[in-house]
Motif scaffolding. Structure first.
Motif, PDB file in Angstrom:
ATOM      1  N   GLY A  25       0.951  -1.314   0.070  1.00 14.42           N
ATOM      2  CA  GLY A  25       0.156  -0.040  -0.040  1.00 14.42           C
ATOM      3  C   GLY A  25       0.911   1.355   0.118  1.00 14.42           C
ATOM      4  N   TYR A  74      -7.222  -4.146  -2.503  1.00 18.46           N
ATOM      5  CA  TYR A  74      -5.630  -3.808  -1.906  1.00 18.46           C
ATOM      6  C   TYR A  74      -6.007  -2.623  -1.129  1.00 18.46           C
ATOM      7  CZ  TYR A  74      -6.133  -0.423  -6.001  1.00 18.46           C
ATOM      8  OH  TYR A  74      -6.924   0.520  -6.733  1.00 18.46           O
ATOM      9  N   ARG A  75      -4.710  -2.103  -0.521  1.00 21.75           N
ATOM     10  CA  ARG A  75      -4.937  -0.806   0.502  1.00 21.75           C
ATOM     11  C   ARG A  75      -3.936   0.215  -0.015  1.00 21.75           C
ATOM     12  NH1 ARG A  75      -5.238   0.327   6.257  1.00 21.75           N
ATOM     13  NH2 ARG A  75      -6.344  -2.044   6.400  1.00 21.75           N
ATOM     14  N   ARG A  88      -1.930   3.143   1.485  1.00 18.21           N
ATOM     15  CA  ARG A  88      -1.442   3.786   3.127  1.00 18.21           C
ATOM     16  C   ARG A  88      -1.545   5.166   2.790  1.00 18.21           C
ATOM     17  NH1 ARG A  88       3.226  -0.482   4.608  1.00 18.21           N
ATOM     18  NH2 ARG A  88       1.599  -2.146   5.728  1.00 18.21           N
ATOM     19  N   ASP A  91      -0.001   0.731   8.598  1.00 21.85           N
ATOM     20  CA  ASP A  91      -1.362   0.971   8.370  1.00 21.85           C
ATOM     21  C   ASP A  91      -2.186   2.071   8.981  1.00 21.85           C
ATOM     22  OD1 ASP A  91      -1.345  -1.277   6.500  1.00 21.85           O
ATOM     23  OD2 ASP A  91      -1.920  -2.715   8.080  1.00 21.85           O
ATOM     24  N   ASP A 105      -6.528   5.158   5.827  1.00 25.35           N
ATOM     25  CA  ASP A 105      -5.990   4.625   4.630  1.00 25.35           C
ATOM     26  C   ASP A 105      -7.265   4.260   3.943  1.00 25.35           C
ATOM     27  OD1 ASP A 105      -3.500   4.614   5.501  1.00 25.35           O
ATOM     28  OD2 ASP A 105      -3.388   2.424   6.104  1.00 25.35           O
ATOM     29  N   VAL A 154      -9.084   1.580   1.485  1.00 29.28           N
ATOM     30  CA  VAL A 154      -9.034  -0.010   1.154  1.00 29.28           C
ATOM     31  C   VAL A 154     -10.024  -0.248   0.029  1.00 29.28           C
ATOM     32  CG1 VAL A 154      -9.672  -2.066   2.469  1.00 29.28           C
ATOM     33  CG2 VAL A 154      -8.523  -0.423   3.848  1.00 29.28           C
ATOM     34  N   GLY A 189      -9.761   3.005   6.423  1.00 29.10           N
ATOM     35  CA  GLY A 189      -9.055   2.098   7.324  1.00 29.10           C
ATOM     36  C   GLY A 189      -9.915   1.573   8.467  1.00 29.10           C
TER      37      GLY A 189
END
Length: 372
Positions: free
Chosen positions: A241, A274-275, A277, A283, A287, A289, A344
């Motif tokens: 990320g 996926y992430r 950041r 994390d 974030d 997501v 997040g």
């Protein structure tokens, strides 16, 4: 004005030959090495070497290594600057989605990139009357000064390239410079697999009336994707990320079928979530997501009768048979899927509503075509 020219050469060296009355030929099979080189007028050059081994008719292994000092295409340097169509970007600093004008065009300051590539592939098949076949490939690419564009906007990316981010007097994001740039270094590794088979054609059935069915399944798995935006900055792991996240896995299923004048195609794609950041290396509750995303596309076709057979032209020459009319029905994104995302902490992410990222959604298109 600009001009380009390149020269390439390849030398193949057979090391072993299957079927030859020798112990080496019986045990090793076909084995050949290749060596190649190339040069460009703008200063680029490449060296490569490969090895191909076929111990059995249904088993083939290929390996290739290449190193290159590439020139910069003139178009990437000379293209005029312009603002592209508006796009929606999530601004981590403001915690909102903003529609911006991306700056596009060329970059006259681009430096020649250097890269090293390695690929190893195994192919199996075809087996049985279904022509079953498969392949497995490992690819690794490492580059310095590679040409790319600014990755996803995060706090780290903006801190590293403040001159690429434009905000108004109130701090609201207005534009991002997406012109090509040199990245410090990149390392990409992936594992790709494929599987194919064809429906056997029935005996004593005319070719135009036989049922044709082909199925292909492909899967891509990214082992690593690391980038250093410029010297002195920490390396970003994009699969985790950093610097704009990337999906680790993706897959595709394709089915082609035809019987007589009827044809159909089904294409399904799926991308793992996926992430992205906000800050590299950790994390955060803020974030972005991205949820997994799947689409399904359909295509149906009907071949009408040919408009005519071969006829003589005025000059006595023969004219090929016309393909006649074909009616096509295409449905893209059958289930009207839209990309979804959350922050997040689980809250809904701004800019990922139904009509923001992809306002078009499902598309149905009816076309009539004819080859002359």
């Amino acid at each position: 004005r600009f001009q380009s020219a390149d020269a390439r050469g390849t030398l193949a060296v057979p090391l072993s030959k299957a079927g030859v009355e020798s112990l080496q030929g019986r045990l090793i099979g076909d084995l050949a090495a290749t060596f190649g080189a190339g040069a460009r007028l703008d200063g680029g050059e490449e060296l490569n070497a490969g090895l191909t081994w076929t111990p059995r008719r249904s088993l083939r292994l290929n390996g290739e290594w290449a190193i290159s000092h590439e020139g910069v295409p003139d178009a990437l340097r000379t293209e005029p600057e312009y603002f592209g169509p508006p796009i929606v970007v999530f601004d981590f600093r403001a915690g909102e989605a903003v529609e911006i004008l991306p700056l596009r065009g060329g970059n006259p300051d681009l430096q020649p990139p250097e890269s090293e590539r390695l690929s190893v592939m195994t192919s199996l098949g075809p087996f049985t009357t279904w022509a079953l076949s498969g392949n497995l490939a490992y690819q690794r690419a490492q580059s310095t000064n590679g040409i790319g564009v600014l990755p996803g906007l995060t706090e780290d990316v903006e801190a590293a390239f403040p001159d690429h981010i434009r905000r108004d007097s109130d701090g609201r994001l207005v534009s991002i410079d997406y012109r090509p740039m040199n990245l410090g270094s990149t390392l990409i590794e992936s594992l790709n697999t494929g599987f194919n088979f064809n429906l056997p054609r029935a005996a004593n059935v005319p070719r135009d009336e036989a049922t044709v069915l082909r199925i292909a399944v492909n899967h891509s798995f990214h082992l690593s994707n690391r980038v250093r935006l410029r010297a002195g900055l920490p390396e970003l792991d994009r699969l985790k990320g950093d610097g704009g996240g990337l999906s680790r896995q993706s897959g595709r299923l394709t089915i082609d079928a035809r019987r007589g004048r009827w044809g159909a195609n089904v294409s399904a794609q799926r991308q793992e979530g996926y992430r992205t950041r906000r800050f590299a290396g950790q994390d955060d509750t803020e974030d972005l997501v991205i949820a997994p995303f799947s689409t399904l596309d359909l295509r149906f076709s009907f071949q009408m009768n040919a408009s005519g057979s071969r006829t003589g032209a005025v000059d006595g020459s023969r004219r090929r048979k016309s393909g006649g009319l074909q009616l096509n029905l295409d449905v893209e994104n059958l289930f009207d899927a839209r990309r979804e995302a959350r922050l997040g902490d689980g809250a809904a992410a701004p800019g990922y509503g139904r009509d923001v990222q992809d306002p078009l959604g499902r598309t149905v298109r009816l076309t009539l075509q004819r080859r002359f």
